[in-house]
Design a protein around this motif. Structure first.
Motif: not given
Length: 451
Positions: A307, A363, A365, A367, A369, A387-389, A432, A434
């Motif tokens: 990450r 999230t 692995d 991803t 943040f 985060d980008d999850g 995005d 997340g």
């Protein structure tokens, strides 16, 4: 309640005074009229023996003398038409008494007329007339009414004063009970009510104190249970430590350090559960160092899971920092200065751990943040973990709600930390898609020197 009790007493006393004063006022007027009439009648009756036996010359002298002394019109009408004493017209009542020989009292618009017929004179029936003017009938009544009204007003004011004192003595214990109940609602379990006032209120105060004692007892039992459950974690931690010691190389030291940290956390949990601390109104910690320490702790796990971590800390209005662009990379943008917030350092660390733990738990692995710390308008700091999850549902803000197999307490821990400092927590979606969690941490309650 105090005002209503006073109004109730005032209304009751007004009705009682009306029922007492009005009849008494009418009685005073009647007594005054009867007194004046009786006095005039007695003067007229005192002339009866003289009118029946005296000669005209001595009778005239006696009547004029008595009329002058009595102060009221007193007249004697003889059968031969002579009028002795106060000059007065021969009214219909006088003529009727002379013809029929009847004594009577006659009401007139200007007063009362008392006529007494005297029989047995050689020249015929004589009539004695006494007249009581209307002013004499009501003499002293107005003054008596004023005294009676003043007495009624004084009694009413005295009753209101007594009612106010009694209502205050009744309402004061109720107000104290309300104050104690509000203190208990604010988790001040040391609050107790004084058994004061009427027996019913003393019983309520005793019941409220018993309830507070019972709440304290239940909380002690609950804390002991939490401490016992936490202590049961020591056995698997000991086993994990033994396995870590059997390893060799840098992995053994790293795993051993994490086991030590977890053991310290469990020990702190047991201590906190058994020795509950009251909320500290002057709690303060330096947010930048606490956040940087916890992010550094989670960065090791971020490297293992591929990450990218971005840490951007702004202090004293000066921002600095860049986003990490590679897996496992960490960008630590910091600026000189401090950000004091009104929460203890261990609680702030627990909130950061809860938010970062959610990132790793929910999230996949790899991803990335970011953690951002900036000053808050009006004092304090704003902590943002993004985060980008796939994002989180707003339903997860509720305590115990979880989409995974976790306890669902992480976001609630962060929310309570923010609220304890006078701030709040917002859960939103990033540009995005997340998850973005923002904690607004309030400033310390009073200026405090940071340790």
């Amino acid at each position: 309640m105090r005002r209503r009790l006073t109004l109730l007493v005032a209304a009751t006393m007004c009705l009682a005074l009306l029922a007492f004063v009005v009849p008494l006022a009418l009685l005073l007027r009647t007594v005054a009229q009867d007194r004046a009439t009786t006095t005039a009648g007695a003067d007229a009756q005192s002339l009866v023996p003289l009118v029946g036996t005296a000669d005209p010359v001595s009778l005239r002298t006696s009547v004029e003398h008595m009329a002058a002394d009595s102060g009221a019109p007193l007249t004697v009408f003889l059968a031969d038409g002579s009028v002795l004493g106060t000059r007065a017209p021969r009214t219909s009542a006088v003529r009727l008494a002379a013809l029929a020989g009847v004594s009577r009292t006659v009401e007139r618009p200007d007063g009362r007329e008392i006529v007494v017929a005297v029989l047995g004179r050689p020249d015929g029936t004589a009539v004695i007339r006494a007249f009581v003017p209307a002013a004499e009938l009501t003499r002293g009544v107005a003054r008596a009414w004023l005294v009676l009204a003043g007495l009624g007003v004084a009694l009413l004011l005295l009753g209101l004063l007594v009612a106010d004192r009694l209502s205050r003595a009744l309402v004061s214990p109720i107000t104290e009970l309300s104050t104690v109940s509000h203190r208990l609602a604010r988790a001040d379990l040391t609050a107790r009510a004084r058994p004061d006032g009427p027996p019913e209120l003393r019983e309520v105060a005793g019941a409220l104190n018993h309830l507070a004692d019972r709440i304290q007892e239940l909380l002690r039992e609950e804390r002991e249970q939490v401490a016992d459950l936490s202590h049961r974690l020591r056995a698997p931690l000991t086993s994990l430590r033994l396995e870590a010691e059997s390893l060799a190389g840098p992995d053994a030291a790293r795993i051993g350090a994490r086991v030590d940290a977890m053991e310290r956390a469990v020990t702190g949990l047991i201590s906190q559960a058994r020795h509950r601390r009251e909320p500290d109104a002057h709690a303060v910690c330096e947010a930048t160092s606490a956040v940087r320490e916890r992010v550094a702790f989670w960065t090791v796990l971020a490297e293992d899971t591929g990450r990218a971590v971005t840490l951007d800390i702004t202090a004293d209005g000066t921002a600095s920092g860049t986003a990490g662009g590679t897996a496992g990379g960490t960008a630590d943008g910091t600026a000189g200065g401090t950000l004091p917030v009104g929460v203890p350092s261990d609680e702030l660390a627990a909130a950061v751990d809860a938010l970062l733990g959610n990132v790793f738990a929910h999230t996949p692995d790899g991803t990335a943040f970011s953690v951002t710390l900036a000053p808050r308008a009006g004092g304090g700091a704003v902590l943002t973990v993004a985060d980008d999850g796939p994002g989180l549902s707003t339903d997860l803000v509720q305590r115990g709600a979880s989409l995974g197999r976790s306890t669902g307490l992480g976001l609630d821990i962060a929310r309570r930390v923010a609220r304890s400092s006078g701030g709040r927590m917002d859960l939103s979606t990033g540009p995005d898609g997340g998850a973005r969690v923002t904690l607004e941490l309030g400033p310390p309650a009073s200026p405090t020197v940071l340790p």
